[in-house]
Design a protein around this motif. Structure first.
Motif, PDB file in Angstrom:
ATOM      1  N   LEU A  42      -0.223  12.722   2.400  1.00  0.00           N
ATOM      2  CA  LEU A  42      -1.755  11.914   1.960  1.00  0.00           C
ATOM      3  C   LEU A  42      -1.791  10.695   2.841  1.00  0.00           C
ATOM      4  O   LEU A  42      -2.753  10.645   3.767  1.00  0.00           O
ATOM      5  CB  LEU A  42      -1.827  11.461   0.544  1.00  0.00           C
ATOM      6  N   LEU A  43      -0.868   9.978   3.768  1.00  0.00           N
ATOM      7  CA  LEU A  43      -0.737   8.612   4.295  1.00  0.00           C
ATOM      8  C   LEU A  43      -1.569   9.044   5.209  1.00  0.00           C
ATOM      9  O   LEU A  43      -2.861   8.710   6.136  1.00  0.00           O
ATOM     10  CB  LEU A  43      -0.096   8.183   4.481  1.00  0.00           C
ATOM     11  N   LEU A  44      -0.808  10.615   6.076  1.00  0.00           N
ATOM     12  CA  LEU A  44      -0.835  10.825   7.480  1.00  0.00           C
ATOM     13  C   LEU A  44      -2.831  11.658   7.655  1.00  0.00           C
ATOM     14  O   LEU A  44      -3.285  11.262   8.322  1.00  0.00           O
ATOM     15  CB  LEU A  44       0.072  11.739   8.030  1.00  0.00           C
ATOM     16  N   GLU A  45      -3.293  12.082   6.434  1.00  0.00           N
ATOM     17  CA  GLU A  45      -4.280  13.023   6.244  1.00  0.00           C
ATOM     18  C   GLU A  45      -5.066  11.726   6.450  1.00  0.00           C
ATOM     19  O   GLU A  45      -6.605  11.570   7.230  1.00  0.00           O
ATOM     20  CB  GLU A  45      -4.405  13.672   5.250  1.00  0.00           C
ATOM     21  N   THR A  46      -5.018  10.581   5.993  1.00  0.00           N
ATOM     22  CA  THR A  46      -5.716  10.385   5.896  1.00  0.00           C
ATOM     23  C   THR A  46      -5.872   8.448   6.894  1.00  0.00           C
ATOM     24  O   THR A  46      -7.002   8.309   7.518  1.00  0.00           O
ATOM     25  CB  THR A  46      -5.915   8.125   4.371  1.00  0.00           C
TER      26      THR A  46
ATOM     27  N   LEU B  73       9.338   9.047   3.206  1.00  0.00           N
ATOM     28  CA  LEU B  73       9.795  10.249   2.038  1.00  0.00           C
ATOM     29  C   LEU B  73      10.703   9.217   2.005  1.00  0.00           C
ATOM     30  O   LEU B  73      10.854   9.384   0.934  1.00  0.00           O
ATOM     31  CB  LEU B  73      10.233  11.067   3.247  1.00  0.00           C
ATOM     32  N   GLU B  74      11.554   8.322   2.269  1.00  0.00           N
ATOM     33  CA  GLU B  74      12.476   7.754   1.302  1.00  0.00           C
ATOM     34  C   GLU B  74      12.182   6.684   0.349  1.00  0.00           C
ATOM     35  O   GLU B  74      12.500   6.826  -1.071  1.00  0.00           O
ATOM     36  CB  GLU B  74      13.573   7.124   1.945  1.00  0.00           C
ATOM     37  N   THR B  75      10.988   6.499   0.738  1.00  0.00           N
ATOM     38  CA  THR B  75       9.822   5.402  -0.332  1.00  0.00           C
ATOM     39  C   THR B  75       9.301   6.306  -1.323  1.00  0.00           C
ATOM     40  O   THR B  75       9.677   5.672  -2.623  1.00  0.00           O
ATOM     41  CB  THR B  75       9.216   4.386   0.185  1.00  0.00           C
ATOM     42  N   ALA B  76       8.091   6.739  -0.565  1.00  0.00           N
ATOM     43  CA  ALA B  76       7.028   7.339  -1.437  1.00  0.00           C
ATOM     44  C   ALA B  76       6.783   9.257  -1.599  1.00  0.00           C
ATOM     45  O   ALA B  76       6.737   9.041  -2.502  1.00  0.00           O
ATOM     46  CB  ALA B  76       5.971   7.027  -0.365  1.00  0.00           C
ATOM     47  N   GLY B  77       7.682   9.799  -0.706  1.00  0.00           N
ATOM     48  CA  GLY B  77       8.313  11.499  -1.086  1.00  0.00           C
ATOM     49  C   GLY B  77       7.453  11.887  -0.393  1.00  0.00           C
ATOM     50  O   GLY B  77       6.118  11.766   0.339  1.00  0.00           O
ATOM     51  N   GLU B  78       6.781  13.107  -0.584  1.00  0.00           N
ATOM     52  CA  GLU B  78       6.683  14.322   0.979  1.00  0.00           C
ATOM     53  C   GLU B  78       5.077  14.413   0.783  1.00  0.00           C
ATOM     54  O   GLU B  78       4.210  14.003   1.674  1.00  0.00           O
ATOM     55  CB  GLU B  78       7.067  15.377   0.941  1.00  0.00           C
ATOM     56  N   ARG B  79       4.446  14.919  -0.594  1.00  0.00           N
ATOM     57  CA  ARG B  79       3.152  14.942  -0.422  1.00  0.00           C
ATOM     58  C   ARG B  79       2.221  13.368  -0.028  1.00  0.00           C
ATOM     59  O   ARG B  79       1.526  13.368  -0.092  1.00  0.00           O
ATOM     60  CB  ARG B  79       2.736  14.956  -2.139  1.00  0.00           C
TER      61      ARG B  79
ATOM     62  N   GLU C 209      -2.348  -3.985  -1.170  1.00  0.00           N
ATOM     63  CA  GLU C 209      -2.598  -3.005  -0.560  1.00  0.00           C
ATOM     64  C   GLU C 209      -1.407  -2.187  -0.372  1.00  0.00           C
ATOM     65  O   GLU C 209      -0.046  -2.732  -0.213  1.00  0.00           O
ATOM     66  CB  GLU C 209      -3.036  -3.781   1.396  1.00  0.00           C
ATOM     67  N   PRO C 210      -1.838  -1.150  -0.424  1.00  0.00           N
ATOM     68  CA  PRO C 210      -0.269   0.000  -0.146  1.00  0.00           C
ATOM     69  C   PRO C 210       0.323   0.135   1.095  1.00  0.00           C
ATOM     70  O   PRO C 210      -1.139  -0.198   2.363  1.00  0.00           O
ATOM     71  CB  PRO C 210      -1.085   1.379  -0.934  1.00  0.00           C
ATOM     72  N   ALA C 211       1.220   0.284   1.064  1.00  0.00           N
ATOM     73  CA  ALA C 211       1.815   0.094   2.187  1.00  0.00           C
ATOM     74  C   ALA C 211       1.219   1.821   2.573  1.00  0.00           C
ATOM     75  O   ALA C 211       1.256   2.631   2.039  1.00  0.00           O
ATOM     76  CB  ALA C 211       3.243   0.348   2.562  1.00  0.00           C
ATOM     77  N   ASP C 212       1.684   1.525   4.279  1.00  0.00           N
ATOM     78  CA  ASP C 212       1.482   3.170   5.088  1.00  0.00           C
ATOM     79  C   ASP C 212       2.284   3.950   5.676  1.00  0.00           C
ATOM     80  O   ASP C 212       2.017   5.115   6.373  1.00  0.00           O
ATOM     81  CB  ASP C 212      -0.445   3.145   5.497  1.00  0.00           C
ATOM     82  N   PHE C 213       3.275   2.374   5.620  1.00  0.00           N
ATOM     83  CA  PHE C 213       4.534   2.912   6.736  1.00  0.00           C
ATOM     84  C   PHE C 213       4.628   2.736   7.669  1.00  0.00           C
ATOM     85  O   PHE C 213       5.180   3.995   8.601  1.00  0.00           O
ATOM     86  CB  PHE C 213       4.963   4.246   5.633  1.00  0.00           C
ATOM     87  N   GLY C 214       3.455   2.465   8.805  1.00  0.00           N
ATOM     88  CA  GLY C 214       2.604   3.271   9.942  1.00  0.00           C
ATOM     89  C   GLY C 214       1.977   4.369  10.320  1.00  0.00           C
ATOM     90  O   GLY C 214       2.161   4.747  11.445  1.00  0.00           O
ATOM     91  N   ALA C 215       1.264   4.551   9.279  1.00  0.00           N
ATOM     92  CA  ALA C 215       0.756   6.515   9.367  1.00  0.00           C
ATOM     93  C   ALA C 215      -0.669   5.738  10.265  1.00  0.00           C
ATOM     94  O   ALA C 215      -0.782   7.036  11.346  1.00  0.00           O
ATOM     95  CB  ALA C 215       0.149   6.503   7.921  1.00  0.00           C
ATOM     96  N   ASP C 216      -1.509   4.648  10.451  1.00  0.00           N
ATOM     97  CA  ASP C 216      -2.190   4.622  11.732  1.00  0.00           C
ATOM     98  C   ASP C 216      -1.604   4.277  12.866  1.00  0.00           C
ATOM     99  O   ASP C 216      -2.260   4.716  14.110  1.00  0.00           O
ATOM    100  CB  ASP C 216      -3.273   3.175  10.617  1.00  0.00           C
ATOM    101  N   VAL C 217      -0.885   3.251  13.292  1.00  0.00           N
ATOM    102  CA  VAL C 217       0.013   3.289  14.233  1.00  0.00           C
ATOM    103  C   VAL C 217       0.470   5.296  15.019  1.00  0.00           C
ATOM    104  O   VAL C 217       0.352   4.818  16.132  1.00  0.00           O
ATOM    105  CB  VAL C 217       0.676   2.462  14.350  1.00  0.00           C
ATOM    106  N   THR C 218       0.901   5.630  13.929  1.00  0.00           N
ATOM    107  CA  THR C 218       2.122   6.951  14.264  1.00  0.00           C
ATOM    108  C   THR C 218       1.014   8.047  14.576  1.00  0.00           C
ATOM    109  O   THR C 218       1.328   8.341  15.490  1.00  0.00           O
ATOM    110  CB  THR C 218       2.595   7.207  12.692  1.00  0.00           C
ATOM    111  N   VAL C 219      -0.149   8.662  14.119  1.00  0.00           N
ATOM    112  CA  VAL C 219      -1.716   8.481  14.202  1.00  0.00           C
ATOM    113  C   VAL C 219      -2.136   8.672  16.079  1.00  0.00           C
ATOM    114  O   VAL C 219      -2.397   9.130  16.552  1.00  0.00           O
ATOM    115  CB  VAL C 219      -2.556   8.605  13.364  1.00  0.00           C
ATOM    116  N   ARG C 220      -2.279   6.777  16.351  1.00  0.00           N
ATOM    117  CA  ARG C 220      -2.643   6.970  17.180  1.00  0.00           C
ATOM    118  C   ARG C 220      -2.107   7.347  18.138  1.00  0.00           C
ATOM    119  O   ARG C 220      -2.356   7.425  19.518  1.00  0.00           O
ATOM    120  CB  ARG C 220      -3.454   4.839  17.332  1.00  0.00           C
TER     121      ARG C 220
END
Length: 92
Positions: free
Chosen positions: A75-79, A65-71, A5-16
């Motif tokens: 994409l993680l947030l959009e998803t 940003l430190e690990t995956a880069g801006e784009r 599973e790719p890391a989402d860096f907490g995108a789901d929790v952040t969005v909630r």
């Protein structure tokens, strides 16, 4: 975390968190999260929710940003917003 599973860096929790704070702030008549975070405290807790959501977003952004880069982070947030069934705001 499973290795496939790719890391989402907490995108789901952040969005909630961002979505919940946005709803509280909208109900209080403060649709801008930064303005809402700077508002005086109230019993409804919108100021606290906005501050927490913005803090969480900053942590997500820094780690991602430190690990995956801006784009990839975008994409993680959009998803995450699509999965949550809400429209992504133009800015946090």
């Amino acid at each position: 975390m499973p290795g496939d599973e790719p890391a989402d860096f907490g995108a789901d929790v952040t969005v909630r968190s961002m979505t919940a704070a946005q709803q509280k702030c909208n109900a209080a008549g403060l649709p801008d999260l930064y303005e809402c975070a700077g508002a005086p405290p109230s019993p409804a807790g919108e100021q606290l929710a906005a501050r927490g959501a913005l803090d969480m977003y900053q942590l997500f952004e820094k780690g991602c940003l430190e690990t995956a880069g801006e784009r990839q982070c975008e994409l993680l947030l959009e998803t995450a917003y699509r999965k949550a069934g809400v429209q992504q705001p133009s800015s946090p």
